[in-house]
Structure formats: structure tokens, C-alpha cells
Design a protein around this motif. Structure first.
Motif, mmCIF file in Angstrom:
data_model
loop_
_atom_site.group_PDB
_atom_site.id
_atom_site.type_symbol
_atom_site.label_atom_id
_atom_site.label_comp_id
_atom_site.label_asym_id
_atom_site.label_seq_id
_atom_site.Cartn_x
_atom_site.Cartn_y
_atom_site.Cartn_z
ATOM 1 N N VAL A 19 0.817 -1.220 0.000
ATOM 2 C CA VAL A 19 0.000 0.000 0.000
ATOM 3 C C VAL A 19 0.846 1.263 0.000
ATOM 4 O O VAL A 19 0.365 2.336 -0.369
ATOM 5 N N ASN A 20 2.111 1.162 0.374
ATOM 6 C CA ASN A 20 2.987 2.329 0.407
ATOM 7 C C ASN A 20 3.770 2.550 -0.884
ATOM 8 O O ASN A 20 4.403 3.589 -1.049
ATOM 9 N N SER A 21 3.732 1.596 -1.805
ATOM 10 C CA SER A 21 4.479 1.707 -3.057
ATOM 11 C C SER A 21 3.677 2.479 -4.100
ATOM 12 O O SER A 21 2.613 2.027 -4.530
ATOM 13 N N ALA A 22 4.199 3.603 -4.532
ATOM 14 C CA ALA A 22 3.544 4.392 -5.586
ATOM 15 C C ALA A 22 3.501 3.630 -6.908
ATOM 16 O O ALA A 22 2.680 3.953 -7.772
ATOM 17 N N ASP A 23 4.342 2.625 -7.077
ATOM 18 C CA ASP A 23 4.372 1.836 -8.315
ATOM 19 C C ASP A 23 3.368 0.698 -8.321
ATOM 20 O O ASP A 23 3.250 -0.020 -9.324
ATOM 21 N N HIS A 24 2.651 0.503 -7.213
ATOM 22 C CA HIS A 24 1.747 -0.644 -7.119
ATOM 23 C C HIS A 24 0.325 -0.279 -6.713
ATOM 24 O O HIS A 24 -0.412 -1.098 -6.177
ATOM 25 N N THR A 25 -0.107 0.945 -7.009
ATOM 26 C CA THR A 25 -1.465 1.362 -6.632
ATOM 27 C C THR A 25 -2.528 0.565 -7.375
ATOM 28 O O THR A 25 -3.578 0.254 -6.802
ATOM 29 N N THR A 26 -2.274 0.213 -8.624
ATOM 30 C CA THR A 26 -3.246 -0.583 -9.382
ATOM 31 C C THR A 26 -3.341 -1.985 -8.797
ATOM 32 O O THR A 26 -4.444 -2.523 -8.622
ATOM 33 N N LEU A 27 -2.200 -2.577 -8.473
ATOM 34 C CA LEU A 27 -2.201 -3.909 -7.861
ATOM 35 C C LEU A 27 -2.952 -3.886 -6.538
ATOM 36 O O LEU A 27 -3.771 -4.772 -6.266
ATOM 37 N N VAL A 28 -2.706 -2.890 -5.721
ATOM 38 C CA VAL A 28 -3.394 -2.788 -4.430
ATOM 39 C C VAL A 28 -4.904 -2.650 -4.645
ATOM 40 O O VAL A 28 -5.692 -3.323 -3.970
ATOM 41 N N ALA A 29 -5.323 -1.813 -5.582
ATOM 42 C CA ALA A 29 -6.756 -1.659 -5.871
ATOM 43 C C ALA A 29 -7.353 -2.982 -6.340
ATOM 44 O O ALA A 29 -8.478 -3.341 -5.956
ATOM 45 N N ALA A 30 -6.610 -3.724 -7.146
ATOM 46 C CA ALA A 30 -7.097 -5.016 -7.639
ATOM 47 C C ALA A 30 -7.201 -6.033 -6.503
ATOM 48 O O ALA A 30 -8.181 -6.779 -6.418
ATOM 49 N N VAL A 31 -6.206 -6.063 -5.627
ATOM 50 C CA VAL A 31 -6.241 -6.975 -4.477
ATOM 51 C C VAL A 31 -7.446 -6.648 -3.590
ATOM 52 O O VAL A 31 -8.148 -7.552 -3.117
ATOM 53 N N GLN A 32 -7.724 -5.364 -3.395
ATOM 54 C CA GLN A 32 -8.882 -4.958 -2.599
ATOM 55 C C GLN A 32 -10.181 -5.372 -3.285
ATOM 56 O O GLN A 32 -11.072 -5.947 -2.649
ATOM 57 N N ALA A 33 -10.298 -5.116 -4.593
ATOM 58 C CA ALA A 33 -11.514 -5.460 -5.334
ATOM 59 C C ALA A 33 -11.743 -6.967 -5.378
ATOM 60 O O ALA A 33 -12.888 -7.428 -5.392
ATOM 61 N N PHE A 39 0.215 -2.970 -15.614
ATOM 62 C CA PHE A 39 -1.246 -2.997 -15.789
ATOM 63 C C PHE A 39 -1.672 -2.058 -16.912
ATOM 64 O O PHE A 39 -2.573 -2.368 -17.695
ATOM 65 N N ALA A 40 -1.018 -0.902 -17.025
ATOM 66 C CA ALA A 40 -1.355 0.064 -18.067
ATOM 67 C C ALA A 40 -1.066 -0.480 -19.465
ATOM 68 O O ALA A 40 -1.678 -0.027 -20.442
ATOM 69 N N VAL A 93 9.250 -7.743 -7.856
ATOM 70 C CA VAL A 93 8.574 -6.795 -8.739
ATOM 71 C C VAL A 93 8.780 -7.225 -10.177
ATOM 72 O O VAL A 93 9.899 -7.576 -10.573
ATOM 73 N N ILE A 94 7.702 -7.205 -10.970
ATOM 74 C CA ILE A 94 7.788 -7.590 -12.384
ATOM 75 C C ILE A 94 7.203 -6.487 -13.278
ATOM 76 O O ILE A 94 6.411 -5.671 -12.806
ATOM 77 N N ASP A 95 7.599 -6.537 -14.557
ATOM 78 C CA ASP A 95 7.232 -5.447 -15.473
ATOM 79 C C ASP A 95 6.088 -5.787 -16.434
ATOM 80 O O ASP A 95 5.853 -5.064 -17.403
ATOM 81 N N ALA A 96 5.359 -6.870 -16.176
ATOM 82 C CA ALA A 96 4.218 -7.236 -17.011
ATOM 83 C C ALA A 96 3.234 -8.034 -16.165
ATOM 84 O O ALA A 96 3.609 -8.600 -15.139
ATOM 85 N N VAL A 97 1.985 -8.077 -16.603
ATOM 86 C CA VAL A 97 0.952 -8.863 -15.919
ATOM 87 C C VAL A 97 0.939 -10.260 -16.538
ATOM 88 O O VAL A 97 0.894 -10.402 -17.768
#
Length: 188
Positions: free
Chosen positions: A48-62, A85-86, A179-183
């Protein structure tokens, strides 16, 4: 003894070439997305503190996986960045975050999770022991093929999509993040 020394030398080369030797491994609290990752915090508390993982965090929450990934583990999470993700087709993330697509989102996310604490030394060792390629079974039922390519650990999903480990061995209280650079996507 020679095999262990050879494996250590190979790992040092892999990590030095991929640029992670001086970052995530050498530090007690490596920086990911502009935030220190603390080994005494769990995967979710750090993510939750990583600015590079906000999409992942939102997905984990959803997907309703916060409690699971905050649990005892151990877990290894191959964590795609926001840029990863983008890079998915336009509208994919928004569609996956809709409540009616929760099952599909859970499958995709759990295809990034292994029910073990797998540090890079162990992963590179498994790749070497298996002749240059190692299959990883994920919690989501996906099989990821791990290799070392030009000094970088690469992961290939069931569709042939590849991701590179950009930061390895981010130790957590309940496992490790790479950390990885693709989904990575399940077979479609």
C-alpha cells in the motif's frame, strides 16, 4: 561444494546484470515505488505504500484478497507495476475491477502468487537444476515458466506473455515480493 559455489557465482552474475544486486538484496529495507519495504510488515502493509503498485493494491482490494495476502503465508508474490497494468489493452483494468468480474480478477491475481517463500537464490537454483527452465505452479492454478535470459529472471505465462523481474527479494513478514514489469495471465 563446487555446485554451490558455481550456483552462487551464477546468481551474482544474474543479479548484477539485472541491476538488483545493489538495490533490493543489499538493503535491509529496499525502496519500491518510493517507499521503504520493511521485512517486519506483511505483503499488503508494504504494498500500500508503493507508488508503483497502486493498481495492484486496488485489484487486491476489489478481489477480496487483502486478508489472504495479510495472512501467515508464506507467499511469493510476483508484483506487476502500474505500468505493467497500463500495458494491458485499454479498458481491461477497469473491466476487471467491476464486481461482476471478481472471479476473473481473483484468478489473474492468484496466478502471481506462489504458496512458498521463494528467494531469488532458490529460484535461480531451481532453474539451473531443471536445465535452464523451471515450471512454477501458482495458487491460481497457473503454471509459469521461469528462465534466466541475458542475466534477467524472466517469467512466461501460459499464453506466451513474458515478464522480467526488475526488483528481487523484497522480504516481507509473510513471504517475499519480486517486482515484475508485465501482468501474467492465465490460459485463455
Amino acid at each position: 561444494m563446487k555446485l554451490t559455489a558455481l550456483r552462487a557465482a551464477a546468481l551474482s552474475t544474474v543479479l548484477a546484470v539485472s541491476g538488483v544486486a545493489g538495490s533490493a538484496i543489499a538493503q535491509d529495507n529496499p525502496m519500491v515505488g518510493g517507499a521503504a519495504m520493511y521485512a517486519d510488515k506483511n505483503i499488503v502493509e508494504n504494498a500500500v505504500n508503493s507508488a508503483d503498485h497502486t493498481t495492484l493494491v486496488a485489484a487486491v482490494q476489489a478481489a477480496g484478497l487483502v486478508d489472504t495476502l495479510s495472512g501467515e503465508g508464506p507467499f511469493t508474490v510476483f508484483a506487476p507495476t502500474n505500468e505493467a497494468f497500463a500495458a494491458l489493452p485499454e479498458g481491461t483494468v477497469e473491466t476487471l475491477l467491476m464486481p461482476e468480474n471478481k472471479d476473473q480478477l481473483v484468478t489473474i491475481l492468484t496466478c502471481h502468487v506462489v504458496a512458498a517463500d521463494v528467494m531469488s537464490t532458490a529460484l535461480v537454483g531451481m532453474i539451473e537444476d531443471d536445465g535452464g527452465s523451471h515450471e512454477i505452479e501458482t495458487v491460481g492454478g497457473c503454471v509459469i515458466d521461469a528462465k534466466v535470459d541475458n542475466g534477467t529472471v524472466t517469467l512466461t505465462d501460459e499464453n506466451g506473455g513474458t515478464a522480467n523481474v526488475t526488483i528481487a527479494d523484497v522480504k516481507q513478514s509473510n513471504g517475499v515480493i519480486h517486482v515484475i514489469d508485465a501482468v501474467l495471465l492465465p490460459k485463455m
